[in-house]
Write an enzyme that holds these catalytic residues in place. Structure first.
Site, short mmCIF file in Angstrom:
data_model
loop_
_atom_site.label_atom_id
_atom_site.label_comp_id
_atom_site.label_asym_id
_atom_site.label_seq_id
_atom_site.Cartn_x
_atom_site.Cartn_y
_atom_site.Cartn_z
N ASP A 146 41.86 39.73 50.25
CA ASP A 146 41.24 40.91 50.86
C ASP A 146 39.95 41.30 50.16
O ASP A 146 39.02 41.82 50.79
CB ASP A 146 42.23 42.08 50.85
CG ASP A 146 43.30 41.93 51.93
OD1 ASP A 146 43.17 41.04 52.78
OD2 ASP A 146 44.26 42.71 51.89
N THR B 145 46.40 50.93 53.56
CA THR B 145 47.40 50.08 52.93
C THR B 145 46.92 49.54 51.59
O THR B 145 47.52 48.61 51.04
CB THR B 145 47.76 48.89 53.85
OG1 THR B 145 46.56 48.23 54.28
CG2 THR B 145 48.53 49.37 55.07
N ALA B 146 45.84 50.12 51.06
CA ALA B 146 45.30 49.69 49.77
C ALA B 146 45.62 50.74 48.70
O ALA B 146 46.76 51.15 48.55
CB ALA B 146 43.80 49.43 49.90
N TYR B 147 44.62 51.20 47.98
CA TYR B 147 44.83 52.16 46.88
C TYR B 147 45.51 53.42 47.37
O TYR B 147 46.38 53.99 46.71
CB TYR B 147 43.47 52.46 46.24
CG TYR B 147 43.51 53.22 44.93
CD1 TYR B 147 44.69 53.39 44.21
CD2 TYR B 147 42.34 53.76 44.42
CE1 TYR B 147 44.69 54.08 43.01
CE2 TYR B 147 42.33 54.45 43.21
CZ TYR B 147 43.51 54.61 42.51
OH TYR B 147 43.50 55.30 41.32
N LEU C 12 47.73 53.84 49.57
CA LEU C 12 49.17 53.66 49.73
C LEU C 12 49.90 53.86 48.41
O LEU C 12 50.97 54.48 48.37
CB LEU C 12 49.45 52.25 50.28
CG LEU C 12 50.91 51.91 50.58
CD1 LEU C 12 51.47 52.83 51.65
CD2 LEU C 12 51.04 50.45 51.01
N ASP D 271 37.82 52.07 51.32
CA ASP D 271 37.85 53.43 50.80
C ASP D 271 36.68 53.71 49.88
O ASP D 271 36.01 52.81 49.37
CB ASP D 271 39.16 53.70 50.04
CG ASP D 271 39.49 52.62 49.00
OD1 ASP D 271 38.57 52.15 48.31
OD2 ASP D 271 40.67 52.24 48.90
N ARG E 101 40.34 62.29 31.20
CA ARG E 101 40.53 63.71 31.50
C ARG E 101 40.40 63.95 32.99
O ARG E 101 39.63 63.28 33.68
CB ARG E 101 39.48 64.55 30.76
CG ARG E 101 39.57 64.47 29.24
CD ARG E 101 38.47 65.32 28.62
NE ARG E 101 38.48 65.21 27.16
CZ ARG E 101 37.59 65.78 26.36
NH1 ARG E 101 36.60 66.50 26.90
NH2 ARG E 101 37.67 65.64 25.07
#
Length: 308
Positions: free
Chosen positions: A88, A203-205, A207, A163, A173
């Site tokens: 991907d 369906t990536a980060y 998710l 995204d 922090r």
């Protein structure tokens, strides 16, 4: 904000005469697959082009003298279609580079998971018969365009298929930021960051941060907080015509990431503005492709109960 999306096309499945091949770099398996695919397409009467970085990095493993190579912009001007060999990540890079040229993409999965690369290496040549016969199914995917401004001055602009992530960077922090949608204040949040995801990126980060899975036909953008200090801050879906703005209030080492591949350092007072891009990507899926079947396989959902 542009509401017309003039580059969204439904005729992206026309039979190709010229096909670009794009591969993950430094991979013996990719070199072998690319060689087989180039020869097969040539025998079928297709003009084969190879992306220049792919050619440069695989030159020691692959005889490329028979195939012309060039930049993404050159491929965009000459190719009717691009076949991406890799995972991907390779597909994401190709999509951002080729979006403005409306070149349809086909994915051959040689990575680990492959939500966007439908064809397995073992089925590659057999699938090409269906592709060249016009049997693949087109699907349009939206992209995000983002601008980073500092003191009302543009400092960066990028596209993203998956995204855009604003996060705390390396220091560890939490950062503070304000979120606006179409100019309306939504909230002031202390957290590790915020994921702004398309349906492709759901369906990536997003998710892994407990964001919702969005079917590709859903025209929405997911706003998913990363470890919010307030547990009442939950993921929100907004429309694909909404404009999103993230204003950094306090973040010593905050950053903006585009598809996890391009990074921009942020400072206090910076604004990240996002909207749906006027460009879209056309993915071509093999016959019988099912989004839900793909989810069952990739996410290891249970199979249908057996009937007694």
């Amino acid at each position: 904000m542009n509401n017309a999306f003039p580059h969204e096309s439904t005729d992206c499945a026309n039979l190709p005469k010229t096909i670009a091949l794009i591969g993950k770099y430094h991979s013996q398996e990719i070199a072998e697959s690319l060689r087989m695919l180039a020869r097969y397409l040539h025998e079928r009467g297709i003009t084969v082009l190879i992306e220049e970085e792919t050619a440069r990095n695989l030159v020691s493993q692959l005889d490329l003298r028979s195939w012309a190579s060039g930049s993404f912009s050159w491929l965009g001007a000459h190719a009717d279609m691009a076949i991406v060999l890799g995972g991907d990540g390779t597909m994401l890079n190709a999509a951002r580079q080729l979006a403005r040229y409306r070149v349809p993409l086909v994915g051959v999965n040689q990575g680990r998971l492959g939500f966007m690369t439908d064809i397995s290496r073992s089925d590659m040549l057999a699938s090409m018969d269906s592709l060249l016969d016009g049997q693949f199914v087109p699907e349009t995917r939206m992209l995000l365009e983002a601008e980073v401004t500092r003191d009302e001055r543009l400092v960066a602009a990028h596209l993203a298929l998956n995204d855009v992530v604003v996060d705390k960077g390396a220091i560890g922090r939490m950062i503070e930021f304000e979120l606006f949608v179409d100019g309306e204040f939504i909230y002031h949040l202390r957290s590790d960051g915020l994921i702004v995801a398309t349906s492709t990126g759901s369906t990536a980060y997003a998710l892994s941060a407990n964001g919702p899975i969005l079917h590709p036909q859903v025209s929405a953008i997911a706003l998913v907080p990363l470890c919010p200090h307030s547990l009442t801050n939950r993921p929100i879906l907004v429309g694909d015509r909404n404009e999103i703005e993230i204003r950094i209030v306090h973040g010593i080492d905050s950053r903006a990431h585009f598809d996890g591949q391009v990074t921009v350092d942020l400072k206090n007072g910076d604004c990240v503005r996002l909207r749906r891009s006027e460009y879209s990507i056309c993915l071509l899926h093999p016959p019988g492709h099912s989004y839900f079947a793909m989810l069952r396989q990739k996410l290891h959902w249970s199979e249908r109960p057996k009937e007694h």
